[in-house]
Design a protein around this motif. Structure first.
Motif, PDB file in Angstrom:
ATOM      1  N   THR A   1       2.896 -13.381 -19.205  1.00  0.00           N
ATOM      2  CA  THR A   1       3.290 -12.281 -20.082  1.00  0.00           C
ATOM      3  C   THR A   1       2.351 -12.233 -21.256  1.00  0.00           C
ATOM      4  OG1 THR A   1       4.831 -13.655 -21.336  1.00  0.00           O
ATOM      5  CG2 THR A   1       5.750 -12.422 -19.499  1.00  0.00           C
ATOM      6  N   ALA A   2       1.994 -11.055 -21.626  1.00  0.00           N
ATOM      7  CA  ALA A   2       1.191 -10.851 -22.824  1.00  0.00           C
ATOM      8  C   ALA A   2       1.751  -9.622 -23.521  1.00  0.00           C
ATOM      9  CB  ALA A   2      -0.280 -10.688 -22.471  1.00  0.00           C
ATOM     10  N   GLU A   3       1.691  -9.600 -24.820  1.00  0.00           N
ATOM     11  CA  GLU A   3       2.465  -8.613 -25.541  1.00  0.00           C
ATOM     12  C   GLU A   3       1.732  -7.393 -26.062  1.00  0.00           C
ATOM     13  OE1 GLU A   3       5.490  -9.991 -27.902  1.00  0.00           O
ATOM     14  OE2 GLU A   3       5.882 -11.693 -26.631  1.00  0.00           O
ATOM     15  N   ARG A   4       0.478  -7.500 -26.386  1.00  0.00           N
ATOM     16  CA  ARG A   4      -0.224  -6.384 -27.003  1.00  0.00           C
ATOM     17  C   ARG A   4      -1.577  -6.161 -26.342  1.00  0.00           C
ATOM     18  NH1 ARG A   4       4.056  -5.094 -28.656  1.00  0.00           N
ATOM     19  NH2 ARG A   4       4.798  -5.353 -30.756  1.00  0.00           N
TER      20      ARG A   4
ATOM     21  N   ASP B   1       4.295 -10.092 -33.359  1.00  0.00           N
ATOM     22  CA  ASP B   1       5.739 -10.244 -33.175  1.00  0.00           C
ATOM     23  C   ASP B   1       6.217 -11.605 -33.652  1.00  0.00           C
ATOM     24  OD1 ASP B   1       5.967  -7.691 -32.148  1.00  0.00           O
ATOM     25  OD2 ASP B   1       5.818  -8.333 -30.067  1.00  0.00           O
ATOM     26  N   GLY B   2       5.629 -12.105 -34.742  1.00  0.00           N
ATOM     27  CA  GLY B   2       6.028 -13.379 -35.330  1.00  0.00           C
ATOM     28  C   GLY B   2       5.395 -14.603 -34.691  1.00  0.00           C
TER      29      GLY B   2
ATOM     30  N   ASN C   1      -0.477 -14.599 -27.181  1.00  0.00           N
ATOM     31  CA  ASN C   1       0.019 -15.155 -28.437  1.00  0.00           C
ATOM     32  C   ASN C   1       1.007 -16.269 -28.135  1.00  0.00           C
ATOM     33  OD1 ASN C   1       2.781 -14.185 -28.355  1.00  0.00           O
ATOM     34  ND2 ASN C   1       1.979 -12.154 -28.796  1.00  0.00           N
ATOM     35  N   GLY C   2       1.596 -16.845 -29.152  1.00  0.00           N
ATOM     36  CA  GLY C   2       2.513 -17.974 -28.968  1.00  0.00           C
ATOM     37  C   GLY C   2       3.730 -17.660 -28.119  1.00  0.00           C
ATOM     38  N   GLY C   3       4.001 -16.387 -27.856  1.00  0.00           N
ATOM     39  CA  GLY C   3       5.119 -16.002 -27.006  1.00  0.00           C
ATOM     40  C   GLY C   3       4.730 -15.759 -25.558  1.00  0.00           C
ATOM     41  N   THR C   4       3.452 -15.928 -25.245  1.00  0.00           N
ATOM     42  CA  THR C   4       2.948 -15.708 -23.890  1.00  0.00           C
ATOM     43  C   THR C   4       3.212 -16.941 -23.032  1.00  0.00           C
ATOM     44  OG1 THR C   4       1.203 -14.294 -24.759  1.00  0.00           O
ATOM     45  CG2 THR C   4       0.881 -15.151 -22.546  1.00  0.00           C
ATOM     46  N   THR C   5       3.652 -16.720 -21.801  1.00  0.00           N
ATOM     47  CA  THR C   5       3.882 -17.821 -20.870  1.00  0.00           C
ATOM     48  C   THR C   5       2.619 -18.039 -20.045  1.00  0.00           C
ATOM     49  OG1 THR C   5       6.221 -17.283 -20.725  1.00  0.00           O
ATOM     50  CG2 THR C   5       5.306 -18.653 -18.967  1.00  0.00           C
TER      51      THR C   5
END
Length: 112
Positions: A104-107, A34-35, A8-12
């Motif tokens: 990094t990945a979140e889900r 997560d937004g 997602n947009g928070g992944t590096t």
């Protein structure tokens, strides 16, 4: 079954040489984790700050092309990206430069 951590947009994401990968445009979908917007594999991804050179000539990565496996999770009809989705970074001359690193990945997502 496909599985992996959702990008997602928070992944590096970076190119093999350390350049930063970003979606060139915000996804049109209202789907967020997560937004952060969830990009799809058909989106345009650009690379900035790639220091790669060949024989002293700059050959930086400029784009990333994703190749999702069939049968994955779809958003607005396009496959979402997982940290396991195949991809290749390319130079401006469309020379393959190697796969990006998804840090990094979140889900986690699983599709049957």
């Amino acid at each position: 079954m496909l599985s992996g951590n959702l990008v997602n947009g928070g992944t590096t994401i970076s190119c093999p040489h350390g350049g930063r990968v970003a979606a060139a445009a915000a996804p049109s979908s209202a789907v967020r984790v997560d937004g952060h917007p969830v990009p799809a594999a058909d989106g345009v991804f650009t690379v900035g700050g790639c220091p790669h050179t060949v024989d002293g000539v700059p050959q930086p990565c400029t784009t990333v092309r994703w190749t999702p496996a069939a049968g994955g999770v779809l958003v607005d009809g396009a496959p979402v990206l997982l940290h396991t989705t195949s991809a290749v970074c390319f130079s401006a001359a469309l020379v393959p430069q190697g796969p990006p690193a998804v840090r990094t990945a979140e889900r986690e997502v699983a599709s049957r």
